[in-house]
Design an enzyme around this catalytic site. Sequence first.
Site, PDB file in Angstrom:
ATOM      1  N   LYS A  13      35.196  50.634  50.233  1.00 61.51           N
ATOM      2  CA  LYS A  13      34.188  50.387  49.192  1.00 61.51           C
ATOM      3  C   LYS A  13      33.957  48.890  48.994  1.00 61.51           C
ATOM      4  CE  LYS A  13      36.717  52.569  46.066  1.00 61.51           C
ATOM      5  NZ  LYS A  13      37.901  52.953  46.852  1.00 61.51           N
ATOM      6  N   ARG A  86      35.496  56.607  37.776  1.00 62.45           N
ATOM      7  CA  ARG A  86      36.633  57.278  38.407  1.00 62.45           C
ATOM      8  C   ARG A  86      37.056  58.528  37.666  1.00 62.45           C
ATOM      9  NH1 ARG A  86      38.758  52.398  41.101  1.00 62.45           N
ATOM     10  NH2 ARG A  86      40.567  52.976  42.325  1.00 62.45           N
ATOM     11  N   ARG A 125      46.098  45.600  54.679  1.00 65.99           N
ATOM     12  CA  ARG A 125      45.064  44.791  54.022  1.00 65.99           C
ATOM     13  C   ARG A 125      45.590  43.475  53.451  1.00 65.99           C
ATOM     14  NH1 ARG A 125      41.660  47.286  49.281  1.00 65.99           N
ATOM     15  NH2 ARG A 125      43.724  47.862  48.574  1.00 65.99           N
ATOM     16  N   ARG A 159      47.961  42.736  47.760  1.00 73.37           N
ATOM     17  CA  ARG A 159      48.007  43.279  46.406  1.00 73.37           C
ATOM     18  C   ARG A 159      49.334  43.963  46.112  1.00 73.37           C
ATOM     19  NH1 ARG A 159      42.372  46.477  45.913  1.00 73.37           N
ATOM     20  NH2 ARG A 159      43.763  47.972  44.915  1.00 73.37           N
ATOM     21  N   ARG A 170      48.009  56.443  43.862  1.00 70.93           N
ATOM     22  CA  ARG A 170      46.560  56.198  43.800  1.00 70.93           C
ATOM     23  C   ARG A 170      45.799  57.356  44.423  1.00 70.93           C
ATOM     24  NH1 ARG A 170      46.877  50.554  46.535  1.00 70.93           N
ATOM     25  NH2 ARG A 170      44.601  50.617  46.736  1.00 70.93           N
TER      26      ARG A 170
END
Length: 213
Positions: A13, A86, A125, A159, A170
Amino acid sequence: VNIILLGPPGAGKGTQARRLVEGRGMVQLSTGDMLREARSSGTEMGKRVAEVMDRGELVTDEIVIGLIREKLAENGNGFIFDGFPRTLAQADALSALLDEVGQNLDAVIEMRVDDAALVRRITGRFTCGNCGEVYHDETKPTQKPGVCDVCGSTDLRRRADDNEESLRTRLLEYYKKTSPLIGYYYAKDKLSHVDGLGEIGDVAKSIAEIVDR
Ligand code: AP5
Ligand code: ZN
């Protein structure tokens, strides 16, 4: 054009939202980025949400709806909602907020990526702390190790919630609370989907076709 990018953690996203910002001057509204900003600026709200985020749980609807409300005044060439809504309550709140500012929701683009790929994406990431560019150890490394291609910064970060345990939480939050939005927006005749597994440029093309419709 106002669109929502909907998909699980790691679907791409943020990566696609940045391309739409660069290519079309749209405004990216990422509640994840807003919450991380609040954390790093040490506000009371930021401190309260930090632990929740690190565990991978959702922060309260009240907080994120408040953040979005503040931003809807700054309209550019349309909004890209990234990571919001969400929950069904957030989705209802968004439609009320858009009504208030005389805006429409044009499309909800579901980004489909299988769960095994999500784990690989999240664990590889890293992002530039200066300009926000998103990288991946294997699929999108920097050209020079340790240096951002876009802005030259060496402030490359991972992160705190990008570990396998928080990612499981998550994902669970996504399936329990966010995935019902797929049916919700289908019923409202807003839903489209793209295959999020392809190359970043190919996914961008599929999204562009929907945005230009
Ligand atoms: P948030 O920041 O929104 O995180 P997320 O939804 O988990 O999404 P990600 O940012 O992890 O993934 P992405 O889909 O943007 O993927 P990306 O483009 O980076 O939320 C974080 C937390 O904040 C939540 O857990 C919650 O606590 C809180 N929060 C936020 N919003 C909230 C809300 N509305 N309500 C309540 N709480 C909220 O890509 C991932 C990786 O894959 C990158 O390395 C990238 O380079 C790579 N990649 C991307 N596309 C491709 C491709 N096509 N091929 C190969 N690699 C790719
Ligand atoms: Zn950078």
